[in-house]
Design a protein around this motif. Structure first.
Motif, PDB file in Angstrom:
ATOM      1  N   ALA A  12       0.849  -1.200   0.000  1.00 29.79           N
ATOM      2  CA  ALA A  12       0.000   0.000   0.000  1.00 29.79           C
ATOM      3  C   ALA A  12       0.882   1.246   0.000  1.00 29.79           C
ATOM      4  O   ALA A  12       0.607   2.228  -0.693  1.00 29.79           O
ATOM      5  CB  ALA A  12      -0.924  -0.008   1.206  1.00 29.79           C
ATOM      6  N   LYS A  13       1.971   1.156   0.781  1.00 33.06           N
ATOM      7  CA  LYS A  13       2.908   2.282   0.856  1.00 33.06           C
ATOM      8  C   LYS A  13       3.590   2.491  -0.507  1.00 33.06           C
ATOM      9  O   LYS A  13       3.766   3.621  -0.968  1.00 33.06           O
ATOM     10  CB  LYS A  13       3.950   1.970   1.937  1.00 33.06           C
ATOM     11  N   MET A  14       3.983   1.356  -1.120  1.00 28.75           N
ATOM     12  CA  MET A  14       4.627   1.422  -2.433  1.00 28.75           C
ATOM     13  C   MET A  14       3.678   2.060  -3.451  1.00 28.75           C
ATOM     14  O   MET A  14       4.060   2.948  -4.215  1.00 28.75           O
ATOM     15  CB  MET A  14       4.993   0.003  -2.905  1.00 28.75           C
ATOM     16  N   ILE A  15       2.441   1.582  -3.427  1.00 33.23           N
ATOM     17  CA  ILE A  15       1.457   2.086  -4.382  1.00 33.23           C
ATOM     18  C   ILE A  15       1.226   3.569  -4.129  1.00 33.23           C
ATOM     19  O   ILE A  15       1.219   4.379  -5.045  1.00 33.23           O
ATOM     20  CB  ILE A  15       0.127   1.292  -4.263  1.00 33.23           C
TER      21      ILE A  15
ATOM     22  N   ILE B  88      14.844  23.013  -6.031  1.00 33.42           N
ATOM     23  CA  ILE B  88      15.285  21.629  -6.261  1.00 33.42           C
ATOM     24  C   ILE B  88      14.371  20.722  -5.425  1.00 33.42           C
ATOM     25  O   ILE B  88      14.132  21.003  -4.240  1.00 33.42           O
ATOM     26  CB  ILE B  88      16.758  21.444  -5.860  1.00 33.42           C
ATOM     27  N   VAL B  89      13.843  19.689  -6.070  1.00 33.43           N
ATOM     28  CA  VAL B  89      12.912  18.802  -5.351  1.00 33.43           C
ATOM     29  C   VAL B  89      13.521  17.409  -5.185  1.00 33.43           C
ATOM     30  O   VAL B  89      14.283  16.946  -6.039  1.00 33.43           O
ATOM     31  CB  VAL B  89      11.557  18.660  -6.097  1.00 33.43           C
ATOM     32  N   LYS B  90      13.177  16.809  -4.064  1.00 29.56           N
ATOM     33  CA  LYS B  90      13.615  15.423  -3.835  1.00 29.56           C
ATOM     34  C   LYS B  90      12.389  14.536  -4.009  1.00 29.56           C
ATOM     35  O   LYS B  90      11.475  14.560  -3.185  1.00 29.56           O
ATOM     36  CB  LYS B  90      14.182  15.285  -2.427  1.00 29.56           C
ATOM     37  N   LEU B  91      12.379  13.782  -5.093  1.00 27.85           N
ATOM     38  CA  LEU B  91      11.213  12.947  -5.394  1.00 27.85           C
ATOM     39  C   LEU B  91      11.425  11.516  -4.882  1.00 27.85           C
ATOM     40  O   LEU B  91      12.567  11.076  -4.701  1.00 27.85           O
ATOM     41  CB  LEU B  91      10.964  12.944  -6.910  1.00 27.85           C
ATOM     42  N   ASN B  92      10.312  10.825  -4.637  1.00 26.03           N
ATOM     43  CA  ASN B  92      10.404   9.464  -4.081  1.00 26.03           C
ATOM     44  C   ASN B  92      11.152   8.516  -5.016  1.00 26.03           C
ATOM     45  O   ASN B  92      11.941   7.691  -4.597  1.00 26.03           O
ATOM     46  CB  ASN B  92       8.999   8.895  -3.862  1.00 26.03           C
ATOM     47  N   SER B  93      10.851   8.637  -6.296  1.00 26.16           N
ATOM     48  CA  SER B  93      11.436   7.714  -7.259  1.00 26.16           C
ATOM     49  C   SER B  93      12.786   8.249  -7.732  1.00 26.16           C
ATOM     50  O   SER B  93      12.889   9.397  -8.171  1.00 26.16           O
ATOM     51  CB  SER B  93      10.486   7.563  -8.444  1.00 26.16           C
ATOM     52  N   SER B  94      13.813   7.393  -7.652  1.00 28.61           N
ATOM     53  CA  SER B  94      15.137   7.854  -8.069  1.00 28.61           C
ATOM     54  C   SER B  94      15.157   8.122  -9.576  1.00 28.61           C
ATOM     55  O   SER B  94      15.872   8.998 -10.037  1.00 28.61           O
ATOM     56  CB  SER B  94      16.201   6.824  -7.679  1.00 28.61           C
TER      57      SER B  94
ATOM     58  N   PHE C 246      10.366   3.739  -4.073  1.00 25.67           N
ATOM     59  CA  PHE C 246       9.513   3.420  -2.930  1.00 25.67           C
ATOM     60  C   PHE C 246      10.167   3.891  -1.645  1.00 25.67           C
ATOM     61  O   PHE C 246      11.388   3.848  -1.508  1.00 25.67           O
ATOM     62  CB  PHE C 246       9.279   1.900  -2.827  1.00 25.67           C
ATOM     63  N   GLU C 247       9.331   4.249  -0.688  1.00 24.94           N
ATOM     64  CA  GLU C 247       9.873   4.612   0.616  1.00 24.94           C
ATOM     65  C   GLU C 247      10.214   3.338   1.368  1.00 24.94           C
ATOM     66  O   GLU C 247       9.416   2.403   1.368  1.00 24.94           O
ATOM     67  CB  GLU C 247       8.845   5.427   1.404  1.00 24.94           C
ATOM     68  N   PRO C 248      11.393   3.281   2.019  1.00 26.41           N
ATOM     69  CA  PRO C 248      11.808   2.030   2.675  1.00 26.41           C
ATOM     70  C   PRO C 248      11.129   1.824   4.033  1.00 26.41           C
ATOM     71  O   PRO C 248      11.782   1.660   5.050  1.00 26.41           O
ATOM     72  CB  PRO C 248      13.321   2.196   2.807  1.00 26.41           C
ATOM     73  N   GLU C 249       9.830   1.865   4.052  1.00 21.32           N
ATOM     74  CA  GLU C 249       9.102   1.691   5.314  1.00 21.32           C
ATOM     75  C   GLU C 249       8.114   0.541   5.189  1.00 21.32           C
ATOM     76  O   GLU C 249       7.587   0.293   4.106  1.00 21.32           O
ATOM     77  CB  GLU C 249       8.337   2.976   5.645  1.00 21.32           C
ATOM     78  N   MET C 250       7.904  -0.148   6.296  1.00 17.70           N
ATOM     79  CA  MET C 250       6.962  -1.273   6.296  1.00 17.70           C
ATOM     80  C   MET C 250       5.869  -1.049   7.335  1.00 17.70           C
ATOM     81  O   MET C 250       5.902  -1.631   8.423  1.00 17.70           O
ATOM     82  CB  MET C 250       7.697  -2.581   6.594  1.00 17.70           C
TER      83      MET C 250
ATOM     84  N   ALA D 167      18.698  -2.972   1.421  1.00 16.82           N
ATOM     85  CA  ALA D 167      17.261  -3.155   1.189  1.00 16.82           C
ATOM     86  C   ALA D 167      16.593  -1.802   0.987  1.00 16.82           C
ATOM     87  O   ALA D 167      15.784  -1.625   0.074  1.00 16.82           O
ATOM     88  CB  ALA D 167      16.633  -3.883   2.368  1.00 16.82           C
ATOM     89  N   ALA D 168      16.982  -0.841   1.839  1.00 15.91           N
ATOM     90  CA  ALA D 168      16.406   0.504   1.734  1.00 15.91           C
ATOM     91  C   ALA D 168      16.822   1.155   0.415  1.00 15.91           C
ATOM     92  O   ALA D 168      15.995   1.775  -0.274  1.00 15.91           O
ATOM     93  CB  ALA D 168      16.847   1.351   2.911  1.00 15.91           C
ATOM     94  N   ASP D 169      18.112   0.976   0.051  1.00 10.53           N
ATOM     95  CA  ASP D 169      18.613   1.576  -1.197  1.00 10.53           C
ATOM     96  C   ASP D 169      17.863   1.024  -2.403  1.00 10.53           C
ATOM     97  O   ASP D 169      17.501   1.762  -3.314  1.00 10.53           O
ATOM     98  CB  ASP D 169      20.118   1.299  -1.357  1.00 10.53           C
ATOM     99  N   THR D 170      17.637  -0.304  -2.374  1.00  3.50           N
ATOM    100  CA  THR D 170      16.946  -0.937  -3.505  1.00  3.50           C
ATOM    101  C   THR D 170      15.545  -0.367  -3.648  1.00  3.50           C
ATOM    102  O   THR D 170      15.111  -0.028  -4.745  1.00  3.50           O
ATOM    103  CB  THR D 170      16.863  -2.465  -3.285  1.00  3.50           C
ATOM    104  N   LEU D 171      14.837  -0.270  -2.519  1.00  2.00           N
ATOM    105  CA  LEU D 171      13.473   0.262  -2.586  1.00  2.00           C
ATOM    106  C   LEU D 171      13.473   1.699  -3.072  1.00  2.00           C
ATOM    107  O   LEU D 171      12.654   2.080  -3.905  1.00  2.00           O
ATOM    108  CB  LEU D 171      12.801   0.166  -1.208  1.00  2.00           C
TER     109      LEU D 171
END
Lengths: 406, 227
Positions: free
Chosen positions: A44-47, A185-191, A360-364, A351-355
């Motif tokens: 849900a967080k990813m979506i 300058i904006v920091k977006l979720n998606s790299s 995606f935000e690295p939160e569960m 794991a966080a870097d990959t997400l």
């Protein structure tokens, strides 16, 4: 009523065994619910981080745009259409966007970027873009400046106030070019977006591409828990189907659906293993119970209690034990679910870097949707009832004379 | 008129392997109100005979009539129904339902027969009073002595107004005082209410109180004495 009482009393004849069985069901339900809530919460967080904060759960394009994302496939913006969509039940916001590509030139460096024209106020309501500003300021309505992704700024060593040149091919192949000042300058979720996206006002980009009042998409966000298919069905009659296409996020982001499906299968396998373990536990209890009470069943048959009545009592016992375990498991899991929903586990390291790389935000966080405990509770109940059939068959085969011999 | 009519009953075990004849053509007639003890050494066939009379086992050959109904060929479920409505059982090991109180154990049979709650409770209280357990109605089997449990079992056996009571070694686990007490109760019920009792027993005290003693030996009736 007497059967209920008898079944209830029978459960507590062997307290230790009943407690162990109830506890094993309780923990199975707890782990299944907790695991799936965390997994589904992460999805849900990813979506939300990809869909809710940029793409929108639904988008409307000119027919054929998604297949061929060209400026020539854009459509004339209609304020009336936007109003109608906004008035649709479950729709929270609807924003216009114009998207295209360009070459960015700064000093002696050139790179490809993605340009997005937005209505600053509406976009901020939609994706909270203003909150993602890490340097400089957000756009105002008639702004001529641009916002650039943090990745672009780092790679090209750009800072607020710098001027960049953008060159592209505009609407109907006209040449497009312009010089723009970096306002923020904006920091977006998606790299991916962070490394390639530049935002400017819708008017600026329309002018840059020479599209007039054309836009490439209307992005729509929905109330939490809304069913996109239902909303699409409600919007559809308001659209000229010859002119527009309407898509939900699963059609636009099939790779995200695939990632979730692949990961979800792993979780389902784990839950299946958990169910298998608990099944053996419950079956062991049923075997012991049948062996221990074979003599008693024989006596009950002898004195005239029908098999159906004995089966009723035994099934009631199984249902009660399963209900206690399932109910306990659901209740036990709730405080944990609430806690980890409010305080999500944050992943660190690779794991966080990959997400983050995938945007995606690295939160569960856990998902509080009650359908999860309901699903797993029902599954464990069904398993218990299916296994209880063994006791039914045993009782049906029981011969009173043989059974009542010690 | 016979209440129980056993005609030329044979019972052979392991018919296809090594046949063992437990009963060899037993003929027996028990009238209503009799107080009968079936005696004999171990292996004489007395428990087999009792099981067949009680519809718990079936005869290999011969026929059995209870209250003018031939039950020889009844199916398993019909036999369960038949036992519920016609026979009261008293077992050597009491076999009360451990989670129910004495009163609930007695009520249980009536519940299976569909009696109304008030009538069930009234009858259970009356029977427990008759067997001298008025003060123990709310005690569970584990809280009762062996003799008291057997008295509850007798009350349970009588609860449904059975046509007769079958008792398999009812005094085997009881001390002298409990045995005498139990026998007093059963004799009184037999004399006062004409309830038919059929025992299988080794116990001389039961044999002494019985008004008819049938002795079995090697699956056949050796003697049948009316006192």
């Amino acid at each position: 009523m007497i059967y209920l009482r008898l079944a209830w009393k029978n459960i507590w004849r062997n307290k230790r065994r009943s407690f162990i069985t109830i506890a094993s069901i309780l923990f199975a339900v707890f782990f299944a619910v907790f695991m799936r809530s965390m997994q589904l919460g992460m999805y849900a967080k990813m979506i939300n981080s990809v869909v809710g904060s940029y793409y929108g759960y639904i988008q409307i394009h000119s027919k054929g745009y998604w297949e061929e994302q060209s400026l020539d496939n854009t459509f004339e913006r209609s304020i009336n259409l936007e109003k109608e969509i906004k008035s649709t039940k479950e729709v929270v916001s609807c924003v216009p966007r114009l998207e295209g590509f360009a070459l960015l030139s700064f000093d002696e460096q050139v790179r490809g970027v993605s340009l997005t024209g937005i209505d600053p106020n509406e976009e901020n309501n939609f994706s909270s873009l203003k909150n993602k500003i890490i340097k400089g300021n957000y756009l105002i309505q008639e702004d001529k400046g641009v916002l650039i992704g943090e990745g672009i700024a780092e790679q090209l060593k750009l800072k607020c106030g710098d001027s960049i040149a953008l060159i592209s091919q505009g609407y109907h192949a006209v040449s497009a070019g312009g010089k723009y000042t970096i306002k923020g300058i904006v920091k977006l979720n998606s790299s991916r977006m962070n490394n390639s996206t530049i935002f400017m006002t819708l008017g600026s980009l329309q002018e840059f591409y020479g599209t007039g009042n054309r836009i490439s998409a209307l992005a729509i966000n929905l109330k939490e828990g809304s069913n996109a298919a239902n909303v699409m069905a409600a919007i559809n009659p308001k659209l000229n189907v010859q002119e527009y296409e309407i898509m939900d996020w699963t059609e636009m982001l099939p790779e995200l659906v695939q990632i979730i499906k692949a990961d979800s299968s792993g979780g389902e396998i784990m839950v299946f293993i958990l169910y298998m373990v608990i099944s053996f536990g419950i079956f062991g209890t049923i075997l012991m119970m049948i062996a221990e009470r074979r003599y008693e069943f024989g006596i009950l048959l002898s004195i005239g209690m029908s098999r159906l009545r004995i089966i009723t009592v035994v099934l009631l016992e199984s249902i009660m034990i399963a209900l206690l375990g399932v109910g306990g498991g659901i209740l036990f899991s709730r405080p944990f679910l609430y806690y980890f929903n409010a305080n999500p586990i944050t992943l660190t390291g690779k794991a966080a870097d990959t997400l983050r790389k995938f945007g995606f935000e690295p939160e569960m966080p856990t998902l509080l949707d009650f359908s999860i405990p309901l699903t797993h509770g029902s599954a464990v109940m069904m398993i218990s009832l299916c296994l209880s059939l063994y006791s039914v068959f045993s009782i049906l085969k029981l011969k009173p004379l043989e059974a009542s011999k010690r | 008129m016979s209440l129980i009519q056993v005609t030329n009953v044979h019972r052979v075990y392991n018919e296809t392997d090594i046949p063992v004849s437990a009963l060899k053509g037993v003929n027996l007639s028990i009238k209503e109100g009799e107080f009968t003890a079936i005696v004999g050494p171990s292996g004489s066939g007395k428990t087999t005979l009792l099981n067949i009379i009680g519809g718990l086992d079936s005869a290999t050959d011969g026929s059995l009539e209870v209250a003018e109904k031939n039950i020889t060929h009844l199916g398993t479920n019909e036999l369960i129904d038949f036992r519920l409505n016609n026979i009261g059982f008293v077992f050597q090991a009491y076999n009360l339902i451990p989670v129910l109180t004495a009163k609930e154990n007695v009520e249980f049979i009536m519940l299976l027969q569909g009696w109304e709650k008030n009538k069930r409770e009234q009858r259970a209280m009356q029977l427990l009073e008759e067997v001298g357990l008025k003060e123990k109605v709310n005690s569970k089997p584990a809280q009762l002595s062996g003799g008291q449990q057997q008295r509850v079992a007798v009350a349970r056996a009588l609860a449904s107004h059975p046509k007769f009571v079958l008792a398999d070694e009812p005094t085997a686990n009881l001390d002298s005082a409990s045995t005498n007490n139990l026998l007093d109760i059963m004799v009184e019920l037999n004399q006062r209410e004409q309830i038919t009792f059929v025992f299988s027993t080794h116990d001389q005290r039961v044999i002494d109180r019985a008004r008819r003693v049938i002795t079995l030996e090697d699956g056949q009736i050796k003697s049948d004495i009316h006192k």
